[in-house]
Design an enzyme around this catalytic site. Structure first.
Site, PDB file in Angstrom:
ATOM      1  CE1 TYR A   6      12.668  31.877   6.437  1.00 34.27           C
ATOM      2  CE2 TYR A   6      12.889  29.530   5.965  1.00 34.27           C
ATOM      3  CZ  TYR A   6      12.620  30.828   5.548  1.00 34.27           C
ATOM      4  OH  TYR A   6      12.297  31.047   4.232  1.00 34.27           O
TER       5      TYR A   6
ATOM      6  CE  LYS B 165      -0.344  -0.422   5.041  1.00 33.61           C
ATOM      7  NZ  LYS B 165      -1.196  -0.904   6.148  1.00 33.61           N
TER       8      LYS B 165
HETATM    9  C1  LIG Z   1      -0.434  -1.910   6.844  1.00 28.41           C
HETATM   10  C2  LIG Z   1      -1.037  -3.193   7.253  1.00 28.41           C
HETATM   11  C3  LIG Z   1      -0.264  -4.370   7.327  1.00 28.41           C
HETATM   12  C4  LIG Z   1       1.239  -4.368   7.206  1.00 28.41           C
HETATM   13  O1  LIG Z   1       1.762  -3.936   8.439  1.00 28.41           O
HETATM   14  P1  LIG Z   1       3.357  -3.830   8.726  1.00 28.41           P
HETATM   15  O2  LIG Z   1       3.415  -3.417  10.136  1.00 28.41           O
HETATM   16  O3  LIG Z   1       3.857  -2.781   7.791  1.00 28.41           O
HETATM   17  O4  LIG Z   1       3.934  -5.146   8.452  1.00 28.41           O
HETATM   18  C5  LIG Z   1      -0.922  -5.571   7.579  1.00 28.41           C
HETATM   19  N1  LIG Z   1      -2.258  -5.599   7.780  1.00 28.41           N
HETATM   20  C6  LIG Z   1      -3.028  -4.487   7.748  1.00 28.41           C
HETATM   21  C7  LIG Z   1      -4.493  -4.593   7.999  1.00 28.41           C
HETATM   22  C8  LIG Z   1      -2.450  -3.246   7.507  1.00 28.41           C
HETATM   23  O5  LIG Z   1      -3.205  -2.153   7.502  1.00 28.41           O
END
Ligand SMILES: *Cc1c(COP(=O)(O)O)cnc(C)c1O
Length: 391
Positions: free
Chosen positions: A274, A46
Site C-alpha cells: 500500500y 492483568k
Molecule cells: C501493572 C502494574 C504492576 C506490574 O508492573 P510491571 O511493570 O509489569 O511489573 C504493578 N503495580 C501496579 C499498580 C500496576 O498497575
C-alpha cells in the site's frame, strides 16, 4: 483440571504460531522470588496475563509457588477465581486475588462472591467497602492504595492525612496490604524513585496495617529497601528486561513465527505494498507473510521491522497491512524460504523489546497486543508440551 482452552486453530491452518514457554515463566518467578530475602512474591496477571493467556499462566505461576495475584478489573478477578477453583488444589483455591482497579459502586457483592480483594483507591471506596462489611458484620479483606507520586490511582496525600486523623474511618476493615506504585522505577537513577520511597515510608509509619507492597518488576531491581513485605511484578515474569539499558536477566517467554504465504521474484522498477512506499532497487525476492496489524504486528513497523530466517535478518519492506507483511528475503537461499516456511518475528534474535523499539513503543504494548488469530502453543508447565488454546 484447568479451564478448557478456547478452540484452537490447527497448525496447518495457522497464519502464525505463537509459542509461550510456561517453564520460562516459572523460572522467571523463581528468579525474582530468590532476590527477595523473605519478602513475598505476588504476580500481576492483568490483561489476560499481559496477553499471554491467564488460563495457562496462572496455574503455571501457582505451581511455581505464587499464592497472591493482582489483576486490574473485577471481571479478570472473577475469571481467575474460576481458574484457581478448577485446579481443585485447596491451596490454590485459597490464593488471594487483588483487584488494582478498585471498588466500583455496586460491585461489592461480586467482590465478596469471588473472594476478591479490592484495592481501595479513595475515601469513597473505603466508605463503601466498610458499609458493606458492616452490613455483613464481617471484616472483609481489602488493600489501601496510597498515591506517592504516580498521580493516577490511589489516595492522594490529603486523603491519607484524613485517615490518620480519623482512624475510625478504617474500623471494621481487614487490611491485607498498603500499596503504592512508582512512576519511574525502570530508570534506576531517576530522583523520583527515592522521593516516592520516602513518601511510602512516611505513609507506612502512619498506616501500618497489613503488608507493605511497593515494587513492580523494575523496582525489585532498585534494591532491597524497595521490597518491603511483598512485591508485585508483572512484565519481568513474561520475559521483558526490567531495567532500562541493562542486560536482561529474565528468560524469554514468547516466540512468534509468521508463515510465508507466497514468495515472488521482483525486478526494477516495482513497488511493494500500500502507498507504494518501498521501491525495489534491483533483482530480488519478496516473501509475503500472513501476519498484519490486525494481529498486533503494529503498522508503525512498516519499513522498520525485522524478521529472521534462522539467524539471518530479513527486513520488513513496504507497509504492514491488516493481514500481511512483506519481507525482503533476497539474502536467503530460495530453498529455505518457500511458502509454508516460518519467519521468526519475535524470537531469540528479535526479542519483544527490539520489536517495540522498532515500532516506537514499549514491550508491554507488543505483548498485550499479541493477536487472537495466532495458533497458540504452550510448552513446558506441569503437563509438558500442550496444544494450542488460550484466549
Ligand atoms: C501493572 C502494574 C504492576 C506490574 O508492573 P510491571 O511493570 O509489569 O511489573 C504493578 N503495580 C501496579 C499498580 C500496576 O498497575
Amino acid at each position: 483440571m484447568s479451564t478448557p482452552p478456547a478452540p484452537s486453530i490447527p497448525e496447518a491452518h495457522a497464519g502464525a504460531v505463537l509459542t509461550i514457554d510456561l517453564d520460562a515463566i516459572a523460572a522467571n518467578y523463581r528468579l525474582l522470588a530468590d532476590r527477595l530475602d523473605g519478602a513475598q512474591c505476588a504476580a500481576v496477571v492483568k490483561a489476560d496475563a499481559y496477553g499471554l493467556g491467564i488460563d495457562r499462566i496462572a496455574p503455571a505461576l501457582a505451581a511455581a509457588g505464587c499464592r497472591v495475584f493482582f489483576v486490574a478489573l473485577i471481571e479478570e478477578g472473577i475469571h481467575l477465581r474460576q481458574i484457581l477453583n478448577d485446579t481443585g488444589d485447596p491451596e490454590l483455591v485459597q490464593a488471594e486475588i487483588h483487584v488494582l482497579g478498585g471498588l466500583m459502586a455496586g460491585t461489592e457483592e461480586a467482590f465478596d462472591a469471588s473472594r476478591l480483594v479490592p484495592v481501595l483507591n479513595s475515601l469513597d471506596e473505603i466508605h463503601d467497602w466498610r458499609a458493606y462489611c458492616r452490613q455483613l458484620e464481617s471484616p472483609l479483606p481489602c488493600d489501601l492504595h496510597a498515591d506517592t507520586g504516580m498521580g493516577r490511582l490511589g489516595l492522594p496525600a490529603g486523603e491519607v492525612d484524613k485517615l490518620v486523623e480519623e482512624p475510625s474511618r478504617l474500623d471494621g476493615l481487614n487490611i491485607l496490604a498498603v500499596i503504592s506504585h512508582l512512576a519511574c522505577a525502570n530508570e534506576p537513577d531517576h530522583p523520583k524513585n527515592g522521593r516516592q520511597l520516602e513518601a511510602f515510608l512516611d505513609v507506612r509509619l502512619r498506616l501500618h496495617q497489613g503488608q507493605a507492597c511497593l515494587a513492580n518488576s523494575s523496582a525489585i531491581f532498585l534494591g532491597p529497601e524497595y521490597h518491603f513485605d511483598m512485591v508485585r511484578p508483572g512484565v519481568a515474569l513474561y520475559g521483558l528486561g526490567p531495567v532500562h539499558g541493562q542486560p536482561n536477566p529474565m528468560a524469554q517467554v514468547v516466540r512468534l513465527q509468521g508463515k510465508i504465504a507466497q514468495v515472488r521474484d521482483v525486478d526494477t522498477p516495482q513497488t511493494v505494498g500500500y502507498g507504494a512506499t518501498h521501491q525495489v532497487e534491483g533483482p530480488g525476492r519478496i516473501a509475503t507473510v500472513a501476519v498484519g496489524y490486525a494481529d498486533g504486528y503494529l503498522r508503525s513497523l512498516s519499513n522498520k521491522g525485522t524478521g529472521y530466517v534462522g539467524d539471518t535478518p530479513v527486513p520488513v519492506v513496504g507497509r504492514v497491512s491488516m493481514d500481511l507483511i512483506t519481507l525482503d528475503v533476497t539474502s536467503i537461499p530460495a530453498h529455505l524460504c518457500l511458502p509454508g516456511a516460518f519467519v521468526d518475528l519475535i524470537g531469540p534474535n528479535n526479542p519483544v523489546e527490539r520489536v517495540a523499539e522498532d515500532a516506537g513503543t514499549i514491550g508491554y504494548e507488543i505483548l498485550t497486543g499479541l493477536g487472537r488469530r495466532y495458533t497458540r502453543v504452550y510448552v513446558g508447565g506441569a503437563g509438558g508440551t500442550s496444544g494450542a488454546g488460550g484466549a
